[in-house]
Motif scaffolding. Sequence first.
Motif, PDB file in Angstrom:
ATOM      1  N   MET A   1      15.394  83.611  88.309  1.00 35.08           N
ATOM      2  CA  MET A   1      16.202  84.521  87.638  1.00 35.08           C
ATOM      3  C   MET A   1      15.397  84.667  85.939  1.00 35.08           C
ATOM      4  N   THR A   2      15.274  85.622  85.980  1.00 39.16           N
ATOM      5  CA  THR A   2      14.502  86.726  84.986  1.00 39.16           C
ATOM      6  C   THR A   2      15.493  87.272  83.608  1.00 39.16           C
ATOM      7  N   ALA A   3      15.210  87.704  82.433  1.00 36.40           N
ATOM      8  CA  ALA A   3      16.081  88.070  82.258  1.00 36.40           C
ATOM      9  C   ALA A   3      15.782  90.099  82.140  1.00 36.40           C
ATOM     10  N   HIS A   4      16.960  90.667  81.857  1.00 35.47           N
ATOM     11  CA  HIS A   4      16.468  92.160  82.375  1.00 35.47           C
ATOM     12  C   HIS A   4      15.116  92.513  80.918  1.00 35.47           C
ATOM     13  N   GLY A   5      14.638  93.042  82.077  1.00 33.82           N
ATOM     14  CA  GLY A   5      13.689  94.091  81.378  1.00 33.82           C
ATOM     15  C   GLY A   5      12.010  93.391  80.446  1.00 33.82           C
ATOM     16  N   THR A   6      12.144  91.988  80.975  1.00 35.58           N
ATOM     17  CA  THR A   6      11.490  90.561  81.095  1.00 35.58           C
ATOM     18  C   THR A   6      10.464  90.616  82.346  1.00 35.58           C
ATOM     19  N   ASP A   7       9.769  88.993  82.057  1.00 35.56           N
ATOM     20  CA  ASP A   7       9.395  88.236  83.260  1.00 35.56           C
ATOM     21  C   ASP A   7      10.338  86.738  82.576  1.00 35.56           C
ATOM     22  N   ARG A   8      10.192  86.714  81.588  1.00 35.95           N
ATOM     23  CA  ARG A   8      10.903  85.177  81.089  1.00 35.95           C
ATOM     24  C   ARG A   8      12.121  85.008  81.732  1.00 35.95           C
ATOM     25  N   PRO A   9      12.094  83.759  82.140  1.00 39.00           N
ATOM     26  CA  PRO A   9      13.493  82.715  82.925  1.00 39.00           C
ATOM     27  C   PRO A   9      14.666  82.819  82.053  1.00 39.00           C
ATOM     28  N   LEU A  10      15.608  83.448  82.071  1.00 37.91           N
ATOM     29  CA  LEU A  10      16.759  83.463  81.622  1.00 37.91           C
ATOM     30  C   LEU A  10      16.456  82.074  81.335  1.00 37.91           C
ATOM     31  N   GLY A  46      18.711  84.343  91.854  1.00 34.97           N
ATOM     32  CA  GLY A  46      18.152  83.961  93.360  1.00 34.97           C
ATOM     33  C   GLY A  46      18.163  82.828  93.232  1.00 34.97           C
ATOM     34  N   ASN A  47      18.019  81.187  93.858  1.00 33.59           N
ATOM     35  CA  ASN A  47      17.857  80.133  95.297  1.00 33.59           C
ATOM     36  C   ASN A  47      18.239  79.139  94.570  1.00 33.59           C
ATOM     37  N   GLU A  48      19.670  79.058  94.578  1.00 29.93           N
ATOM     38  CA  GLU A  48      20.443  77.634  93.734  1.00 29.93           C
ATOM     39  C   GLU A  48      19.915  76.325  94.037  1.00 29.93           C
ATOM     40  N   SER A  58      22.934  69.082  90.008  1.00 28.42           N
ATOM     41  CA  SER A  58      23.515  69.118  91.555  1.00 28.42           C
ATOM     42  C   SER A  58      23.633  70.453  92.935  1.00 28.42           C
ATOM     43  N   ARG A  59      23.473  70.350  93.131  1.00 29.71           N
ATOM     44  CA  ARG A  59      23.736  72.080  94.431  1.00 29.71           C
ATOM     45  C   ARG A  59      25.295  72.968  94.165  1.00 29.71           C
ATOM     46  N   PRO A  60      26.403  71.259  94.376  1.00 27.01           N
ATOM     47  CA  PRO A  60      27.286  72.040  94.076  1.00 27.01           C
ATOM     48  C   PRO A  60      27.823  72.341  92.566  1.00 27.01           C
ATOM     49  N   THR A  61      27.081  71.951  91.941  1.00 24.78           N
ATOM     50  CA  THR A  61      28.173  72.259  90.649  1.00 24.78           C
ATOM     51  C   THR A  61      26.839  73.529  90.118  1.00 24.78           C
ATOM     52  N   VAL A  62      26.033  73.667  90.453  1.00 26.65           N
ATOM     53  CA  VAL A  62      25.568  75.178  90.695  1.00 26.65           C
ATOM     54  C   VAL A  62      26.242  76.021  91.219  1.00 26.65           C
ATOM     55  N   ARG A  63      27.132  76.233  92.065  1.00 26.60           N
ATOM     56  CA  ARG A  63      27.700  76.425  93.342  1.00 26.60           C
ATOM     57  C   ARG A  63      29.334  77.037  93.015  1.00 26.60           C
ATOM     58  N   GLN A  64      29.570  75.535  92.460  1.00 26.90           N
ATOM     59  CA  GLN A  64      30.869  76.016  91.596  1.00 26.90           C
ATOM     60  C   GLN A  64      30.908  77.344  90.534  1.00 26.90           C
ATOM     61  N   ALA A  65      29.925  76.892  89.818  1.00 25.32           N
ATOM     62  CA  ALA A  65      29.238  77.719  88.376  1.00 25.32           C
ATOM     63  C   ALA A  65      29.399  79.317  88.660  1.00 25.32           C
ATOM     64  N   ARG A  79      25.044  88.059 102.237  1.00 26.32           N
ATOM     65  CA  ARG A  79      24.272  87.804 103.764  1.00 26.32           C
ATOM     66  C   ARG A  79      23.139  88.315 103.588  1.00 26.32           C
ATOM     67  N   GLY A  80      21.927  87.320 103.519  1.00 26.72           N
ATOM     68  CA  GLY A  80      20.455  87.943 104.210  1.00 26.72           C
ATOM     69  C   GLY A  80      20.128  88.877 102.604  1.00 26.72           C
ATOM     70  N   VAL A  81      20.805  88.177 101.562  1.00 24.19           N
ATOM     71  CA  VAL A  81      20.305  88.687 100.302  1.00 24.19           C
ATOM     72  C   VAL A  81      20.110  87.864  99.216  1.00 24.19           C
ATOM     73  N   GLY A  82      21.730  87.310  99.308  1.00 20.81           N
ATOM     74  CA  GLY A  82      21.754  86.131  97.689  1.00 20.81           C
ATOM     75  C   GLY A  82      22.823  86.618  96.971  1.00 20.81           C
TER      76      GLY A  82
END
Length: 252
Positions: A1-10, A46-48, A58-65, A79-82
Amino acid sequence: MTAHGTDRPLPLSVDRTSPVPLYFQLAQQLEAAVEQGRLAPGALLGNEIDLAARLGLSRPTVRQAIQSLVDKGLMVRRRGVGTQVVHSQVRRPLELSSLYDDLEAAGQRPATSVLRNTVEPATAGVAAALGVAEGSEVHLVERLRSAHGEPVALLRNHLPPGLLPLLTEELESTGLYRLMRASGITLHSARQSVGARAADDRQARVLEEPVGAPLLTMERTTYDDTGRVVEFGSHVYRAERYAFEFQLLVRT
């Protein structure tokens, strides 16, 4: 997951000493990134599991957000995209400002298409708002305002004839209030009402909504510093993309 218009992580972080739940801290940061355009429509989160590992959550915390933003309509799980950013909602304060300025200030990259730019006879309602005789000529400007390539609002503005030059190319490159100010008009106050209605056939087509979809409405009569009426606006907004914000004070 990167900031729009850059290659830097958000840039994301959580404060474990804060009483604010960790999922809510993450959700607020992601929502702000969407609203400010740092996560553009169509962007993938991107991947949770990776996000959880990066933040030590924890993954449940990220999923809840993420689910809280899905529930708000800002993101969608495919489905199949994320998880993908759909769009952000414009939150507009009830003050004398233009939608163009508010979108630009929020990093929403406003765009305008002029649908009509003409002179027509004033209806009874328009005549009453502008303080002119019914049937007299007034200027009509109708525009479609978009952000991030998606329609947000259909704007109809009636103005007294001869108030200022209204060139289509200028109306498509900036906001009406900016053109007024550039012509020496000092905006002072406005009378405004907010409501709702179901989209008719034309509104649905232009705003890319189903017929009958809920739309927010706003009517505004604006005055300059001499008390002269300078415009009467009748606007409709996509309810899922737009909200008015109020600040309420206790009367003592």
